[in-house]
Every structure is written in structure tokens, then in C-alpha cells.
Design an enzyme around this catalytic site. Structure first.
Site, PDB file in Angstrom:
ATOM      1  N   ALA A  15       0.838  -1.205   0.000  1.00 43.10           N
ATOM      2  CA  ALA A  15       0.000   0.000   0.000  1.00 43.10           C
ATOM      3  C   ALA A  15       0.874   1.257   0.000  1.00 43.10           C
ATOM      4  O   ALA A  15       0.681   2.166  -0.820  1.00 43.10           O
ATOM      5  CB  ALA A  15      -0.933  -0.011   1.208  1.00 43.10           C
ATOM      6  N   LYS A  34      10.291   1.093   9.650  1.00 43.35           N
ATOM      7  CA  LYS A  34      11.026   0.925  10.910  1.00 43.35           C
ATOM      8  C   LYS A  34      12.186  -0.061  10.861  1.00 43.35           C
ATOM      9  O   LYS A  34      13.013  -0.061  11.765  1.00 43.35           O
ATOM     10  CB  LYS A  34      10.086   0.632  12.061  1.00 43.35           C
ATOM     11  CG  LYS A  34       9.278  -0.600  11.988  1.00 43.35           C
ATOM     12  CD  LYS A  34       8.345  -0.608  13.205  1.00 43.35           C
ATOM     13  CE  LYS A  34       7.480  -1.818  13.217  1.00 43.35           C
ATOM     14  NZ  LYS A  34       6.610  -1.888  14.378  1.00 43.35           N
ATOM     15  N   GLN A  46       2.083 -15.223   0.551  1.00 43.92           N
ATOM     16  CA  GLN A  46       2.371 -16.352  -0.342  1.00 43.92           C
ATOM     17  C   GLN A  46       1.325 -16.457  -1.442  1.00 43.92           C
ATOM     18  O   GLN A  46       1.633 -16.484  -2.624  1.00 43.92           O
ATOM     19  CB  GLN A  46       2.406 -17.650   0.465  1.00 43.92           C
ATOM     20  CG  GLN A  46       3.542 -17.714   1.463  1.00 43.92           C
ATOM     21  CD  GLN A  46       3.517 -19.006   2.263  1.00 43.92           C
ATOM     22  OE1 GLN A  46       2.641 -19.850   2.108  1.00 43.92           O
ATOM     23  NE2 GLN A  46       4.495 -19.157   3.143  1.00 43.92           N
ATOM     24  N   GLU A 113      -8.274 -19.965  -3.604  1.00 46.70           N
ATOM     25  CA  GLU A 113      -8.105 -20.065  -2.151  1.00 46.70           C
ATOM     26  C   GLU A 113      -9.485 -20.128  -1.512  1.00 46.70           C
ATOM     27  O   GLU A 113     -10.505 -20.056  -2.218  1.00 46.70           O
ATOM     28  CB  GLU A 113      -7.320 -18.855  -1.625  1.00 46.70           C
ATOM     29  CG  GLU A 113      -5.844 -18.887  -1.982  1.00 46.70           C
ATOM     30  CD  GLU A 113      -5.088 -17.711  -1.397  1.00 46.70           C
ATOM     31  OE1 GLU A 113      -4.994 -17.628  -0.165  1.00 46.70           O
ATOM     32  OE2 GLU A 113      -4.621 -16.885  -2.176  1.00 46.70           O
ATOM     33  N   HIS A 238      -5.164 -17.415  10.517  1.00 45.81           N
ATOM     34  CA  HIS A 238      -4.951 -18.265   9.348  1.00 45.81           C
ATOM     35  C   HIS A 238      -5.019 -19.714   9.821  1.00 45.81           C
ATOM     36  O   HIS A 238      -4.367 -20.069  10.803  1.00 45.81           O
ATOM     37  CB  HIS A 238      -3.604 -17.969   8.691  1.00 45.81           C
ATOM     38  CG  HIS A 238      -3.506 -18.533   7.300  1.00 45.81           C
ATOM     39  ND1 HIS A 238      -3.419 -19.878   7.060  1.00 45.81           N
ATOM     40  CD2 HIS A 238      -3.525 -17.938   6.090  1.00 45.81           C
ATOM     41  CE1 HIS A 238      -3.374 -20.085   5.749  1.00 45.81           C
ATOM     42  NE2 HIS A 238      -3.433 -18.919   5.135  1.00 45.81           N
ATOM     43  N   ARG A 284     -12.067 -18.683   5.875  1.00 49.37           N
ATOM     44  CA  ARG A 284     -11.076 -18.957   6.917  1.00 49.37           C
ATOM     45  C   ARG A 284     -11.607 -19.052   8.340  1.00 49.37           C
ATOM     46  O   ARG A 284     -11.102 -19.826   9.144  1.00 49.37           O
ATOM     47  CB  ARG A 284     -10.049 -17.831   6.906  1.00 49.37           C
ATOM     48  CG  ARG A 284      -8.930 -18.179   6.044  1.00 49.37           C
ATOM     49  CD  ARG A 284      -7.919 -17.127   6.038  1.00 49.37           C
ATOM     50  NE  ARG A 284      -7.268 -17.299   4.750  1.00 49.37           N
ATOM     51  CZ  ARG A 284      -6.431 -16.467   4.222  1.00 49.37           C
ATOM     52  NH1 ARG A 284      -6.122 -15.371   4.867  1.00 49.37           N
ATOM     53  NH2 ARG A 284      -5.884 -16.717   3.074  1.00 49.37           N
ATOM     54  N   ARG A 380     -12.029 -11.402   6.121  1.00 48.00           N
ATOM     55  CA  ARG A 380     -11.488 -11.065   4.797  1.00 48.00           C
ATOM     56  C   ARG A 380     -11.446 -12.281   3.879  1.00 48.00           C
ATOM     57  O   ARG A 380     -11.005 -13.366   4.286  1.00 48.00           O
ATOM     58  CB  ARG A 380     -10.061 -10.525   4.968  1.00 48.00           C
ATOM     59  CG  ARG A 380      -9.358 -10.199   3.671  1.00 48.00           C
ATOM     60  CD  ARG A 380      -7.946  -9.777   3.967  1.00 48.00           C
ATOM     61  NE  ARG A 380      -7.226 -10.854   4.616  1.00 48.00           N
ATOM     62  CZ  ARG A 380      -6.335 -11.641   4.019  1.00 48.00           C
ATOM     63  NH1 ARG A 380      -6.054 -11.466   2.743  1.00 48.00           N
ATOM     64  NH2 ARG A 380      -5.723 -12.582   4.689  1.00 48.00           N
TER      65      ARG A 380
HETATM   66  C1  SIN Z   1      -2.231 -17.510   2.040  1.00 52.75           C
HETATM   67  O1  SIN Z   1      -1.396 -17.656   1.171  1.00 52.75           O
HETATM   68  O2  SIN Z   1      -2.883 -18.429   2.516  1.00 52.75           O
HETATM   69  C2  SIN Z   1      -2.476 -16.131   2.558  1.00 52.75           C
HETATM   70  C3  SIN Z   1      -3.177 -15.327   1.550  1.00 52.75           C
HETATM   71  C4  SIN Z   1      -4.011 -14.266   2.213  1.00 52.75           C
HETATM   72  O3  SIN Z   1      -4.023 -14.171   3.425  1.00 52.75           O
HETATM   73  O4  SIN Z   1      -4.700 -13.543   1.478  1.00 52.75           O
END
Ligand code: SIN
Length: 532
Positions: A15, A34, A46, A113, A238, A284, A380
Site C-alpha cells: 500500500a 522501521k 504467499q 483459495e 490463518h 477462513r 477477509r
Molecule cells: C495464504 O497464502 O494463505 C495467505 C493469503 C491471504 O491471506 O490472502
């Protein structure tokens, strides 16, 4: 030391760097960061960046997936805008030099995903963020209008109200006090426009796949300055980080499940069947809660992620970084399942901003994970965050330029940082102890499954620690560790207070006291503002 610039950016992930490149044609830009420039959460991403491009896909489907993952809390107008700006964001990144992976027909290889109904994720093998950061840093370093200040940590915002000791509504941001980590001096950065792009706050929790810099600095500074903060209860865990004593919660990308991996108990039983129609690729919050439940019910320290049914050459080619990293810990993912546990990953709340990324303090913008734009709602959708970073960099740049063109009112005098009678600390142990205590308390009491009793307990602990930090803060010269400690304590407090406000379970906020989603009363943001 005093530095005056047109645009001041705090943070150097996707960003901040995209915004810098957008405004640099129109004025002097200073970026403070920082640690080293690439020590960012972006570099560790990833999976990839979501944007509609295939004929099978549509903006409508990306919109629906985002709203569903966010449990209908996202702002539909923002979701529509971001999704529709997706293809342009990808084009920007490609023009800045990002090389996304291509398939054998030379077309971009789109992966999948959790929560996505289509393949729409651009990626660079399994190190998408590293590739994006590389390209953006190269572009930024070669731009004559951009100056990069590494090893500089922002301490506090400079506002007109603070400088003039007047109550102002709205207040105006004039820049930032910044600690030079090499000299120990607090420097004054004055700027017409300030953009916070400091990323998230995973370090508030004991286990996180975030980098060490993710201490919520921007949110804490903005809160102290009087900006509105929103939806802090929505910390995303995650589902799959590597379980290994030395691995420091290394991320195992959701793209591994996107390409067919299955979650299993230690005895081999798959457990996502019947939990959600998308099974292992459910959003998630649902997968992380299912894993948490499996571990509790079966008394296991981890669950297993199994992709051994795929061809070994394919796994090594598609996930080279994950394969090599697991192997370095003695796990060959081509022949054995990977032991995984959930860990704090992404903060969906943050500094509340308008559709152009501006906060309710004039001339103060917030972009990327530090902000709450309305895109993510209660959870998200994977790979929407890099997208949000580029889209809001563009939106914030547009409004910033308008503001600089409309001849801003003159600045009042900016006072230099005053250390008062501070001295060198002789008890660093207090800082180390409080860091540990906050993170442990948040993990145990404010984790994946919550209750009011635990939240209240956590709040009491955090407030006690805050008192101690406050005494310590003004007595001794500030250090980077102390600045970060004060910030994680503030962010912890905000997460807990937002959690206590929301009397329902929605997305990432699951509480046993209010287990049902209450659309009548709670389909709205939780807002917090400091009372002066
Ligand atoms: C992941 O590679 O699982 C993370 C991707 C994300 O958090 O958008």
C-alpha cells in the site's frame, strides 16, 4: 532534526509503496519504515492477489464471494468499487515490473483459495508478496522524488490541535514524530499529507505468521490522535501455519488447499466434510474454528494438511518455498502430511476511512491493513488484501492530490519532540515481560473462541499493563521496543473493547455468550474513539 515534505508515508509494504509511486510525480515524498524497506507483511504473502480476469468469472461472483466471506458486513459499494478496479490494479503491478506466474500456454496462472468460487488469484509461485515487494522497491529506489528513511519508527502523529492546544473538529495532521533507531534521536517530519501504511498487528498475539514489525503502530497512533477506529474484534486467524518448535508460525498458504490439499486428524480422518459446502476451502473463520475444535476435542496439538496424493514434481514446482522450508524442518510434504495450527494473520478492522482512504483527521490517510475501508467486514476473503492495498493507494493518491492543489491553510509552528527529564532505562526486563504477558493473555483469552468473562479478564490485565507502560514511557528515553510495546497494548485494548461491544457471533468474532449472528441489531461496524 526537521524534515519537511509534501507526502509522508509511514510503512513500506504494497500500500505504502504503490501510493508513493502514484504521488511522486506531483511532489516530494518521504517514506519512513522501521526496519529495512522489505521487512513487511507484503514480503511474506504467499497466496496472491485476487482480480477477475477469466471468462468463467465475473465481478458479480467476486462481489458475492467477498460479501459471503465477510458475513454480509462489508460495505457493498466499497466491495463493488474494489472488485471492479481489480484488473487495473493488476495492470499497475505488471507495469511496475511484477512478474506473475504463467501456465504452459503463457497465460497468467490463476489459483484458488478459501471462499473463492472461481480461480482468480494471480500469484508468483508461492512467494507472491516477495515478488511484488521486489518490483515496488526497485521502482521506488530509482524515483528521484522519493527519499527512503529505513530504521525509522513512527512514534506519534503531529496534529494541529496538539500544536495549538485547541479543540479542533476535525483536527488536521501535520506530520509525524519519528525515532531514528540508529541515533536514538526523535526527528520531526512535517508533511502536507500523511499516509499511514503500517500494516497489521499480529504481534499482539503469541502465535502469528506476521513479521515482527506487525505491532499495530498506525492504529495506535491514530487512536491516540483522536481518529475513529473500527471493527477491531475481527482478527483473522490463518488456519494453517506450520507446527514445529523452531518454525515461528511459518505460513502454509491456503493455495495448497486451493490445489487440492485436505485437512485430516492425526489418525488420517478428513474432517471438513459436512462443515461447509466448500469443505477444505470454506472461508477462513470456519476452517480455523473447525481446527480449533478438532484440537480441543481430540486433545491434539495440531492437525494435518495432506497433499501427498498430488504428483511430487508438481508440488515442488508449484510450492517451492513451502516445500523447501518444510524440508528444512524435516518434513517432506510430497510424502507426508504437514502438521499445522492456526495463528493470528490479518486484522480486518483498523482506522476507519472514507472511500478515498482518508481518516476523520484531515490530511491523514490510512491505506492497506492498517485501515478499515469496509471491504472485509467480519472476515477477509483470501487474497483481497493485496488488492485493497493497490486500489486504495490509487484512491488515496487522487484525493491527496486534490488536497495539495487546493492551497492548504498555513501550518502552525511544530514543536520539536521534548524528552523532558527522561533518562536511560536500567530495567529493560519490564518491557520484555509486558510484551510477553500481553501476547499470552490475548492468545488465551481473546482467541478464536471468546466469552465475555474472558474478555473482561483480559481487559483488566491489559489496562494494568498500560498503566505500568505509561509510567515507564515518560520516565525513560524511548526505544523502538518501548514504542511497539505501548502500541500493542493499545491495540490489544481496542480489540477487547470492540469484542465486548459486539453482542453476537459474526465471522471472526465468535463468542459462546452470543453464538448467533444478529442481523437486526449488529449488521454494523463497532466504532471506538478516544475521549479527550
Ligand atoms: C495464504 O497464502 O494463505 C495467505 C493469503 C491471504 O491471506 O490472502
Amino acid at each position: 532534526m526537521k524534515i519537511i515534505t509534501d507526502f509522508l508515508i509511514v510503512g513500506s509494504g504494497i500500500a505504502g509503496l504503490s501510493y508513493a509511486l502514484k504521488v511522486a510525480e506531483h511532489g516530494r515524498v518521504a517514506i519512513v519504515t522501521k526496519r529495512e524497506v522489505s521487512t513487511t507483511a507484503t514480503s511474506l504473502a504467499q497466496g496472491g492477489i485476487a482480480a477477475v480476469s477469466s471468462d468463467l468469472d465475473s465481478f458479480e461472483q467476486h462481489f458475492d464471494d467477498t460479501m459471503t466471506a465477510g458475513v454480509q458486513l462489508p460495505n457493498p459499494e466499497i466491495v463493488r468499487m474494489v472488485v471492479e478496479m481489480g484488473p487495473r490494479a493488476i495492470e499497475d503491478l505488471i507495469n511496475w515490473g511484477v512478474n506473475f506466474s504463467r501456465n504452459k500456454n503463457a497465460a497468467y496462472d490463476l489459483t484458488r483459495e478459501g471462499g473463492h468460487s472461481q480461480r482468480r488469484i494471480y500469484h508468483a509461485k508461492d512467494e507472491t508478496g516477495k515478488e511484488i515487494e521486489r518490483a515496488l522497491v526497485t521502482a521506488v529506489r530509482s524515483h528521484p522524488n522519493i527519499t527512503l528513511y529505513e530504521n525509522h519508527i513512527a512514534v506519534d502523529l503531529i496534529t494541529e490541535a496538539k500544536m495549538t492546544r485547541r479543540r479542533l473538529k476535525p483536527d488536521r495532521c501535520l506530520g509525524v514524530y519519528v525515532l531514528n533507531r540508529e541515533t536514538g534521536e526523535v526527528e520531526t517530519f512535517g508533511a502536507t499529507i500523511t499516509a499511514l501504511a503500517t500494516g497489521g498487528a499480529g504481534k499482539v498475539y503469541l502465535y502469528t505468521c506476521n513479521p515482527d514489525v506487525a505491532t499495530g503502530d498506525g492504529i495506535a497512533m491514530a487512536y491516540r490522535a483522536g481518529a475513529t477506529i473500527a471493527n477491531m474484534e475481527f482478527m483473522q486467524f490463518h488456519p494453517t501455519t506450520l507446527y514445529h518448535p523452531h518454525a515461528k508460525s511459518f505460513l502454509i498458504s491456503e493455495a495448497v488447499r486451493g490445489e487440492g490439499a485436505i485437512l485430516r486428524r492425526r489418525n488420517g480422518t478428513a474432517f471438513m466434510d459436512g462443515k461447509h459446502p466448500l469443505k477444505d476451502l470454506a472461508p477462513r473463520d470456519i476452517v480455523a474454528r473447525a481446527i480449533d475444535n478438532e484440537m480441543k476435542v481430540h486433545g491434539d496439538d495440531f492437525v494435518c494438511l495432506d497433499i501427498t496424493h498430488k504428483d511430487s514434481a508438481y508440488i515442488k514446482d508449484r510450492f517451492p518455498h513451502i516445500y523447501e522450508t518444510c524440508l528444512s524442518y524435516g518434513i517432506d510434504m510430497t510424502v507426508e502430511p504437514i502438521p499445522v495450527v492456526p495463528a493470528a494473520h490479518y486484522l480486518c478492522g483498523g482506522i476507519k476511512v472514507d472511500p478515498f482512504g482518508e481518516t476523520d483527521i484531515n490530511n491523514l490517510f490510512a491505506i492497506g491493513e492498517v485501515s478499515c475501508t469496509g471491504l472485509h467486514g467480519a472476515n477477509r476473503l483470501a487474497s483481497n488484501s493485496l488488492l485493497e492495498g493497490v486500489v486504495f493507494a490509487e484512491r488515496a493518491a487522487q484525493k491527496s492530490l486534490e488536497r495539495t492543489k487546493s492551497k492548504p491553510a498555513p501550518f502552525p509552528a511544530i514543536a520539536q519532540w521534548d524528552s523532558g527529564s527522561a533518562r536511560n532505562s536500567d530495567e529493560e526486563v519490564i518491557v520484555a515481560h509486558n510484551w510477553d504477558e500481553i501476547r499470552r493473555c490475548m492468545w488465551n483469552y481473546v482467541g478464536i473462541v471468546r466469552s465475555d468473562k474472558r474478555l473482561v479478564r483480559a481487559l483488566r490485565r491489559v489496562q494494568m499493563i498500560q498503566e505500568e507502560i505509561s509510567d515507564y514511557y515518560w520516565d525513560f528515553y524511548i526505544t523502538s521496543d518501548l514504542v511497539e510495546l505501548r502500541n500493542i497494548a493499545t491495540v490489544a485494548e481496542l480489540i477487547i473493547r470492540c469484542g465486548l461491544k459486539r453482542k453476537e457471533s459474526r465471522g471472526l468474532h465468535y463468542t459462546i455468550d452470543y453464538p448467533v449472528t444478529d442481523d437486526v441489531h449488529w449488521k454494523r461496524d463497532t466504532l471506538i474513539r478516544k475521549v479527550f
